[in-house]
Structures are given as C-alpha cells and as structure tokens.
Design an enzyme around this catalytic site. Sequence first.
Site, PDB file in Angstrom:
ATOM      1  N   HIS A  94       0.730  -1.142   0.045  1.00 37.10           N
ATOM      2  CA  HIS A  94      -0.089   0.083  -0.010  1.00 37.10           C
ATOM      3  C   HIS A  94       0.765   1.514  -0.027  1.00 37.10           C
ATOM      4  O   HIS A  94       0.550   2.324  -0.699  1.00 37.10           O
ATOM      5  CB  HIS A  94      -1.088  -0.087   1.246  1.00 37.10           C
ATOM      6  CG  HIS A  94      -1.770   1.179   1.406  1.00 37.10           C
ATOM      7  ND1 HIS A  94      -3.081   1.336   0.748  1.00 37.10           N
ATOM      8  CD2 HIS A  94      -1.414   2.394   2.004  1.00 37.10           C
ATOM      9  CE1 HIS A  94      -3.281   2.716   1.100  1.00 37.10           C
ATOM     10  NE2 HIS A  94      -2.573   3.263   1.909  1.00 37.10           N
ATOM     11  N   GLU A  95       1.779   1.197   0.639  1.00 43.93           N
ATOM     12  CA  GLU A  95       2.792   2.502   0.855  1.00 43.93           C
ATOM     13  C   GLU A  95       3.480   2.644  -0.609  1.00 43.93           C
ATOM     14  O   GLU A  95       3.831   3.786  -0.820  1.00 43.93           O
ATOM     15  CB  GLU A  95       3.698   2.193   2.279  1.00 43.93           C
ATOM     16  CG  GLU A  95       2.924   2.402   3.464  1.00 43.93           C
ATOM     17  CD  GLU A  95       1.897   3.489   3.685  1.00 43.93           C
ATOM     18  OE1 GLU A  95       2.197   4.693   3.283  1.00 43.93           O
ATOM     19  OE2 GLU A  95       0.917   3.441   4.316  1.00 43.93           O
TER      20      GLU A  95
END
Length: 221
Positions: A94-95
């Site tokens: 996600h990051e």
Amino acid sequence: METLCILIIIFLPLIAQLYISITYGKSTKKETSKGLTGFDVARQILDKYNLEDVLILETSGTLTDHYNPSRKVVKLSKEIYHGTSIAANAVAAHEVGHAIQDKEGYTFLKIRSMLFPIVSITSRFSYLIIIFGFIFEAINLIWLGIITVGIGIIFQIVTLPVEFNASSRALIELNNLNIADDRDSNGIRKMLVAAAFTYVASTIAEIFQLLRLINMVNDRN
C-alpha cells in the site's frame, strides 16, 4: 439531529479504530505463502517501476507506515518492515502504491500535497479559534474557525481517493508479481478495506462536526 451528530462524531471513529485493530491483529498472525518480508515486497514493487532511488526505512511505532513524497522515502514500522505476515505484505504494498502515484503524477496526490502545508497549520488552531469566538461572542471569529475546519475536511476528502487508489495498486502488484496467492489476496484485501474504513469514518465524523458547528452558530444568531 444534535444527538445523532454527537453519536456519529464519537462512535463512528471508535468503531473504525476497533475494526482496524482487530483486523490488523489477526493479519499479523497469518503468514503469507511466499514468506517475504514487508521490506522484500516493497523493494520488488519499487524496482519494477524503476524506483531504485526510493529508500525503504524502518520507523518506530505501530501502523506508523507512510510514504514521504518530498524525501522519496517509504517508512515501514518494525512489525511491517521485518514481518512476513498478511498485514506486513498488505501495508508495505500500500505504501509503495503512494510512491507509484508520485512517479506517475497522480492528480489527487498532487492536490493533497499542496493542501498539506496549509492544513498542518490550520488544524492546530481551528477549534481554538471557534472556542474563543463563542467565549467572546465574535461571530466572524467563529466563522473563520469553521472555514479552517472545512479546509481540513476538503483535505480528508481528497485523501480518500489517494488511499483507495494506493490499495488498489497494492493488490494488483502483489498478484502481478506472484507475491500473493488467492488465500493471501483475500486476507490482504480485508486488511486494506479495514484501513480504508478508518479514513471514511474519520471524514464522515468531521463532516457531521462541521454541520453541528454551523447549526450552533445559526441557533445563536
């Protein structure tokens, strides 16, 4: 209406926080099929997009993971950086999704980055301004405070597509790189949905808070 607003403002974020805490706790106990750490996952996806210049650093705390677009750094908490769990793979991917957004010039990320310096200042003083406005019965001061709260809400609304898009990219890349199998994907999806719910809940609560403040001013008038 007043009671409903208060209930939403107080309990919706609490429910969201409880949901993410439970989901995160379960996800950290489930190992992925490939056994890759959060760092490994992040590095593989970054390298695929020729983002070798983006560093991956370990940071303290729990769920403190984030991407810094100005420094081109993905920061992962210890449990995510070294972990081989569903949660570690989900959060790391996600990051990195934010790093890909940055490279591709994702519109909502640009808007969010432009608003961030303003919101970081106004968010510190918005409710203080409103309190002083009510104490001294200065309507213009109260409205100024409400406007600053509104700016914060705009920032949160812009943040929603940024987060949803990063989660979508995470799932796609984990599958395309064959990092996650079907079982892993289901767990990762649940983790990302729980995280997204916290943003949605916080935004809804702030909107109701804004409506409540406006209603209080109108009643006083």
